[in-house]
Design a protein around this motif. Sequence first.
Motif, PDB file in Angstrom:
ATOM      1  N   VAL A 113       0.846  -1.195   0.000  1.00 54.88           N
ATOM      2  CA  VAL A 113       0.000   0.000   0.000  1.00 54.88           C
ATOM      3  C   VAL A 113       0.882   1.245   0.000  1.00 54.88           C
ATOM      4  O   VAL A 113       2.070   1.183   0.311  1.00 54.88           O
ATOM      5  CB  VAL A 113      -0.945   0.028   1.224  1.00 54.88           C
ATOM      6  N   PHE A 114       0.282   2.365  -0.328  1.00 55.02           N
ATOM      7  CA  PHE A 114       0.978   3.650  -0.266  1.00 55.02           C
ATOM      8  C   PHE A 114       0.704   4.276   1.096  1.00 55.02           C
ATOM      9  O   PHE A 114      -0.455   4.413   1.500  1.00 55.02           O
ATOM     10  CB  PHE A 114       0.496   4.570  -1.383  1.00 55.02           C
ATOM     11  N   THR A 115       1.764   4.651   1.811  1.00 55.29           N
ATOM     12  CA  THR A 115       1.615   5.320   3.097  1.00 55.29           C
ATOM     13  C   THR A 115       1.647   6.820   2.858  1.00 55.29           C
ATOM     14  O   THR A 115       2.569   7.346   2.226  1.00 55.29           O
ATOM     15  CB  THR A 115       2.730   4.904   4.078  1.00 55.29           C
ATOM     16  N   TYR A 116       0.623   7.514   3.374  1.00 53.73           N
ATOM     17  CA  TYR A 116       0.483   8.943   3.153  1.00 53.73           C
ATOM     18  C   TYR A 116       1.420   9.750   4.038  1.00 53.73           C
ATOM     19  O   TYR A 116       1.861   9.269   5.082  1.00 53.73           O
ATOM     20  CB  TYR A 116      -0.962   9.365   3.435  1.00 53.73           C
ATOM     21  N   ARG A 151      -1.890   6.981   7.948  1.00 56.48           N
ATOM     22  CA  ARG A 151      -2.870   6.303   7.102  1.00 56.48           C
ATOM     23  C   ARG A 151      -2.178   5.748   5.876  1.00 56.48           C
ATOM     24  O   ARG A 151      -1.131   6.228   5.466  1.00 56.48           O
ATOM     25  CB  ARG A 151      -3.951   7.293   6.626  1.00 56.48           C
ATOM     26  N   ASN A 152      -2.851   4.735   5.285  1.00 54.89           N
ATOM     27  CA  ASN A 152      -2.357   4.234   4.009  1.00 54.89           C
ATOM     28  C   ASN A 152      -3.537   4.031   3.073  1.00 54.89           C
ATOM     29  O   ASN A 152      -4.687   4.210   3.452  1.00 54.89           O
ATOM     30  CB  ASN A 152      -1.525   2.955   4.187  1.00 54.89           C
ATOM     31  N   SER A 153      -3.239   3.651   1.859  1.00 60.61           N
ATOM     32  CA  SER A 153      -4.243   3.597   0.796  1.00 60.61           C
ATOM     33  C   SER A 153      -5.061   2.312   0.741  1.00 60.61           C
ATOM     34  O   SER A 153      -5.992   2.215  -0.061  1.00 60.61           O
ATOM     35  CB  SER A 153      -3.546   3.777  -0.553  1.00 60.61           C
ATOM     36  N   GLY A 154      -4.780   1.327   1.574  1.00 58.25           N
ATOM     37  CA  GLY A 154      -5.417   0.013   1.442  1.00 58.25           C
ATOM     38  C   GLY A 154      -6.927   0.021   1.482  1.00 58.25           C
ATOM     39  O   GLY A 154      -7.589  -0.475   0.564  1.00 58.25           O
ATOM     40  N   VAL A 155      -7.501   0.585   2.534  1.00 61.57           N
ATOM     41  CA  VAL A 155      -8.962   0.569   2.692  1.00 61.57           C
ATOM     42  C   VAL A 155      -9.634   1.381   1.593  1.00 61.57           C
ATOM     43  O   VAL A 155     -10.597   0.928   0.967  1.00 61.57           O
ATOM     44  CB  VAL A 155      -9.373   1.080   4.092  1.00 61.57           C
TER      45      VAL A 155
END
Length: 170
Positions: free
Chosen positions: A82-85, A90-94
């Motif tokens: 996933v991409f971590t912001y 937060r990350n992009s998974g959900v």
Amino acid sequence: MEFFDVIKNRYACKNFDGRPVEREQLNMILEAGRLAPTAKNLQEQRIYVVQSEAGLSKIDKVTPCRYGAATVMVVAFDKNHVFTYPGETRNSGVEDAAIVATHMMLAAKAAGVDSCWINFFDPEVTAKELGLPENEEILMILDIGYAEKGSKPLAAHTQRRKISETVTYI
């Protein structure tokens, strides 16, 4: 079907007639998920199509909300991809998995297939029941199929707040 008709007419079907979704429609729905945007185009989604009696029995063990659908899709994402912001909280998974699932729900409606987003289940128990890899997290279960004759949306389906209550211009 026009796009806004799809949006307006899609509803959470809670009474399927048990007919399987035809391969052509299923492939179109899956393709819509594949084409969905994801952060940095990481495409971390994992879609599990459950149609076998054994698989559907496992779904029935983890949720009472299959509603007679003969096809169920489990939408998950690879937590390690996933991409971590910025800020690293937060990350992009959900959100990416939610975009994929939404694309598939709308594509289903456009193909004449009904659906229901299911979140009444324990993701960890479900992952174990289905034997999913530990690096994957389940976001939702998507029932798809054909509504039983006479099925209709819940009464509150068409109730919407005024746009002025949900949108602020800054």
